[in-house]
Design an enzyme around this catalytic site. Structure first.
Site, mmCIF file in Angstrom:
data_model
loop_
_atom_site.group_PDB
_atom_site.id
_atom_site.type_symbol
_atom_site.label_atom_id
_atom_site.label_comp_id
_atom_site.label_asym_id
_atom_site.label_seq_id
_atom_site.Cartn_x
_atom_site.Cartn_y
_atom_site.Cartn_z
ATOM 1 N N HIS A 126 0.956 -1.258 0.058
ATOM 2 C CA HIS A 126 0.073 -0.096 -0.118
ATOM 3 C C HIS A 126 0.815 1.223 -0.026
ATOM 4 O O HIS A 126 0.696 2.181 -0.730
ATOM 5 C CB HIS A 126 -0.940 0.027 1.084
ATOM 6 C CG HIS A 126 -1.609 1.411 1.515
ATOM 7 N ND1 HIS A 126 -3.012 1.380 1.305
ATOM 8 C CD2 HIS A 126 -1.153 2.358 2.051
ATOM 9 C CE1 HIS A 126 -3.323 2.571 1.627
ATOM 10 N NE2 HIS A 126 -2.217 3.368 2.124
ATOM 11 N N GLU A 127 1.736 1.204 0.856
ATOM 12 C CA GLU A 127 2.660 2.309 0.851
ATOM 13 C C GLU A 127 3.683 2.598 -0.399
ATOM 14 O O GLU A 127 3.920 3.771 -0.728
ATOM 15 C CB GLU A 127 3.777 2.352 2.093
ATOM 16 C CG GLU A 127 2.661 2.318 3.721
ATOM 17 C CD GLU A 127 2.143 3.629 3.751
ATOM 18 O OE1 GLU A 127 2.326 4.616 3.213
ATOM 19 O OE2 GLU A 127 0.705 3.564 4.227
ATOM 20 N N HIS A 130 1.659 4.474 -2.802
ATOM 21 C CA HIS A 130 2.099 6.177 -2.872
ATOM 22 C C HIS A 130 3.308 6.337 -3.365
ATOM 23 O O HIS A 130 3.279 7.358 -4.149
ATOM 24 C CB HIS A 130 1.999 6.442 -1.204
ATOM 25 C CG HIS A 130 0.579 6.433 -0.778
ATOM 26 N ND1 HIS A 130 -0.505 6.897 -1.229
ATOM 27 C CD2 HIS A 130 0.179 5.593 0.467
ATOM 28 C CE1 HIS A 130 -1.607 6.369 -0.316
ATOM 29 N NE2 HIS A 130 -1.049 5.867 0.682
ATOM 30 N N GLU A 201 -6.070 6.987 -0.897
ATOM 31 C CA GLU A 201 -6.086 5.816 0.195
ATOM 32 C C GLU A 201 -6.661 4.721 -0.729
ATOM 33 O O GLU A 201 -6.234 3.628 -0.406
ATOM 34 C CB GLU A 201 -6.678 6.388 1.187
ATOM 35 C CG GLU A 201 -5.620 7.421 2.132
ATOM 36 C CD GLU A 201 -4.309 6.905 2.562
ATOM 37 O OE1 GLU A 201 -4.047 5.506 2.552
ATOM 38 O OE2 GLU A 201 -3.352 7.810 2.368
#
Length: 286
Positions: A126-127, A130, A201
């Site tokens: 997930h990070e 980003h 997100e």
């Protein structure tokens, strides 16, 4: 996200047009806001690490963590970000940096203690989404209008509310008009930026789930972190709250009726529903 960015851009145009029509020379304000933007843009990685007491670690110091990042970089075909650990019991993670070359992925010691390896990999995926999509740079640029509007509000408060500052037609004080317009623009841009943050997100959840091919482990990590967050001391959560926009999951010390509208992250239920749909799609081979 496209609609939100379009509305932010439209807000920029309207705000600047109003200032020009009022004859405002906002060069100083724009220069100050531009300086703030540049500092955030070029030093976001160092600022975030310093604020969260994070420390960049080498592979020999955290071999298991580096191995997970290496695997995800190979799957995503992207450069490896720096890896950092923050000594905090708040279970969380964040990514920062204006591009892939300057990026940092940081996890807290509290997160590493609570998650198993597949769950930790889901959070890291997930990070790293980003990082791949340069979300920090996007959010920094998007917040520029809010900074300008906030500064214009202060300028109007301190210098433009006198009765002498009226327009040529004897209307209301120009300073009062600027103040009202700036407040409205700041409020609207704040809400749009929060909406954009929630969309990004959700996009990072989706990208992370597809990268690992295991949406259920990301859902498990989300559920575990959100449940454990309630057991963290309120003081620690309040100290971490200013960094919610960076975090994998928000550090929330309380909820209000406006929480969903002002939140930097979507509700847990919406994130889990999306991951469940992705899991079903992957099960059907979509």
């Amino acid at each position: 996200m496209v609609l939100t960015m379009f509305l932010l851009g439209l807000l920029y145009v309207v705000f600047v047009s109003v200032l020009i029509s009022l004859g405002v020379r906002a060069v100083v304000v724009l220069l100050i806001a531009g300086g703030i933007l540049l500092v955030q843009f070029f030093a976001s990685d160092r600022i975030a690490l310093f604020a969260m007491h994070g420390r960049v670690v080498e592979p020999r110091e955290a071999p298991a963590l580096h191995a997970l990042v290496d695997r995800l970089c190979a799957l995503a075909d992207m450069p490896k970000p720096r890896v950092a650990i923050a000594d905090s019991d708040v279970p969380n993670a964040f990514a920062t940096g204006r591009n892939q070359r300057t990026s940092v992925v940081c996890v807290t010691t509290g997160l590493m203690r609570r998650l198993d390896e597949p769950e930790l990999e889901g959070v890291l995926a997930h990070e790293m989404s980003h990082v791949a999509h340069r979300d920090v740079a996007v959010m920094t640029i998007a917040s520029f209008l809010g900074v300008v509007a906030g500064l214009m509000t202060r300028v109007a408060l301190y210098s433009g509310l006198g009765g002498r500052a009226r327009d040529d037609r004897g209307g209301p004080p120009v300073g009062l008009i600027i103040l009202l317009v700036s407040v409205v623009v700041y409020a609207v841009s704040f809400l749009l930026i929060r909406a954009l943050s929630r969309y990004r997100e959700l996009a990072a959840d989706r990208a992370g789930a597809l990268l690992t091919g295991r949406p259920s482990t990301l859902a498990s990590a989300l559920t575990k972190i959100s449940g454990d967050m309630a057991r963290i001391p309120t003081r620690d959560l309040r100290e971490a709250e200013p960094f919610n926009a960076f975090f994998f999951a928000p550090a929330v010390s309380g909820r209000t009726a406006m929480a969903a509208l002002l939140a930097t992250h979507p509700p847990l239920e919406r994130r889990l529903e999306q991951l469940a749909r992705i899991s079903a799609d992957l099960g059907r081979g979509v």
